[in-house]
Structure formats: C-alpha cells, structure tokens
Scaffold this active site. Structure first.
Site, PDB file in Angstrom:
ATOM      1  N   HIS A  61      87.829  42.994  51.511  1.00  0.00           N
ATOM      2  CA  HIS A  61      87.495  42.132  50.379  1.00  0.00           C
ATOM      3  C   HIS A  61      86.866  40.842  50.917  1.00  0.00           C
ATOM      4  O   HIS A  61      87.161  40.430  52.049  1.00  0.00           O
ATOM      5  CB  HIS A  61      88.748  41.793  49.571  1.00  0.00           C
ATOM      6  N   GLU A  63      87.501  37.794  50.329  1.00  0.00           N
ATOM      7  CA  GLU A  63      88.490  36.791  50.715  1.00  0.00           C
ATOM      8  C   GLU A  63      89.085  37.088  52.089  1.00  0.00           C
ATOM      9  O   GLU A  63      89.241  36.192  52.929  1.00  0.00           O
ATOM     10  CB  GLU A  63      89.633  36.724  49.695  1.00  0.00           C
ATOM     11  N   CYS A  91      93.100  39.452  44.181  1.00  0.00           N
ATOM     12  CA  CYS A  91      94.058  40.542  43.981  1.00  0.00           C
ATOM     13  C   CYS A  91      95.348  40.197  44.734  1.00  0.00           C
ATOM     14  O   CYS A  91      95.380  39.248  45.529  1.00  0.00           O
ATOM     15  CB  CYS A  91      93.462  41.851  44.486  1.00  0.00           C
ATOM     16  N   CYS A  94      94.887  39.908  48.647  1.00  0.00           N
ATOM     17  CA  CYS A  94      94.200  38.695  49.080  1.00  0.00           C
ATOM     18  C   CYS A  94      95.052  37.455  48.826  1.00  0.00           C
ATOM     19  O   CYS A  94      95.102  36.553  49.673  1.00  0.00           O
ATOM     20  CB  CYS A  94      92.856  38.578  48.369  1.00  0.00           C
TER      21      CYS A  94
END
Length: 178
Positions: A61, A63, A91, A94
């Site tokens: 991801h 992040e 999410c 993260c």
C-alpha cells in the site's frame, strides 16, 4: 499562548496535492489510486503510491511503502516528528504501522466508512490501549480524492463487463471450464 502546534491548512492542501500526484501514478499503473507522502520539518521525505498488483504484494500500500522510505531516510523506525498525507483513509494494516512508527499526525482525503481505520469503520490511530495515538485530520481535498477513486472503479467495472461480454462471444471459449 498555547504550546499546541499550529496546523497550516495551506500546507495541508499543498502536501495533499502531492499525495494526489502519487495517486494519479497508481491510476495510470492500473493500481487502486492511493498516494501518500510523508513530511518532516516542512519537507517531503517520502512519496509512494499503491503497487500491490505491480509488486504482487498485498502489503504494498502507498502508506506502507512511504513509511519504509521515511524510516530509511531518517535512519530510525520512529517517525515521531512526521506527518503522513494519504488520499484515502488508511486500512487497519496501514493504521497499525502508523501507530507502531509513532507518526505525529495523519491527514487523509476520502473517508472509508466500510474499511477505514482512522475513524471510518474503526479508529486504530487513537485506540485507547495502544502506546501511541496519532493526530488525525480527515477530509483534506476529499472531493478530488474521492473522484479519482470513483473514476478508477468505474473503469474497472466497465473493463470487467467488457471481458464478460467477450468471453461469451465465441462458441469455442476454452476458459469456460474454469
């Protein structure tokens, strides 16, 4: 006079625009268009966009990639004086990493009421029993962030619909057995 830091919304706008540039890169790469930047002392020290499909890695991801870059730049896993800007509410994975790296602040664009972990579905960034809590600012350039996500998923649905139509066109479609 308070010791509270002053939040400069003009800077927030600028840095979220930079995160949106990263999200556009994800969109162009057929990745879910999420972008992130990490700022320390008014400077961007890390930039990333979702690369799950490209890297074949569910943890890639924006992040997570930005956090790893920032840790490498700083030379420490603690990011206590950093702010992360991300185009979509983080999410749970993260958000957990953000707490563990002890980010000072998280600024996000589009909220995610179904899966967001910064107040949407749950709030891991300020969970009472964890040893760190991040300051949260949500809704920064929300319309732009949301529009990019909606455009991406509309394109995905159109592509899937087209693929289904093409699969049913030929009498000798070999993938019908799967």
């Amino acid at each position: 006079m308070s010791d509270e830091p002053i939040i400069d919304l003009h800077s927030d706008d600028y840095f979220m625009r930079e995160a949106l540039r990263q999200a556009e890169r994800a969109y162009e790469a057929d990745e879910v268009p999420v972008g992130a930047v990490i700022v320390r002392e008014g400077r961007i020290i890390a930039r990333a966009f979702n690369q799950v499909e490209q890297l074949k890695d569910a943890t890639a991801h924006a992040e997570m990639l930005a956090l790893t870059q920032a840790e490498e730049i700083i030379g420490d896993w603690r990011l206590t004086d950093c702010t992360l800007y991300v185009t979509k509410e983080p999410c749970p994975m993260c958000a957990g990493a953000m707490v563990h790296t002890r980010l000072a602040r998280v600024v996000f664009g589009a909220g995610d009421p179904k899966g967001g972990a910064a107040g949407g579905a749950l709030n891991l960034l300020q969970f009472a029993t964890l040893n760190h809590r991040c300051e949260i600012t949500g809704g920064m350039r929300e319309a732009d962030c949301r529009e990019l996500l909606q455009r991406f998923f509309a394109r995905q649905r159109l592509s899937e619909k087209s693929e289904k139509k093409n699969d049913n066109d030929g009498p000798d479609s070999s993938d019908r057995n799967f």
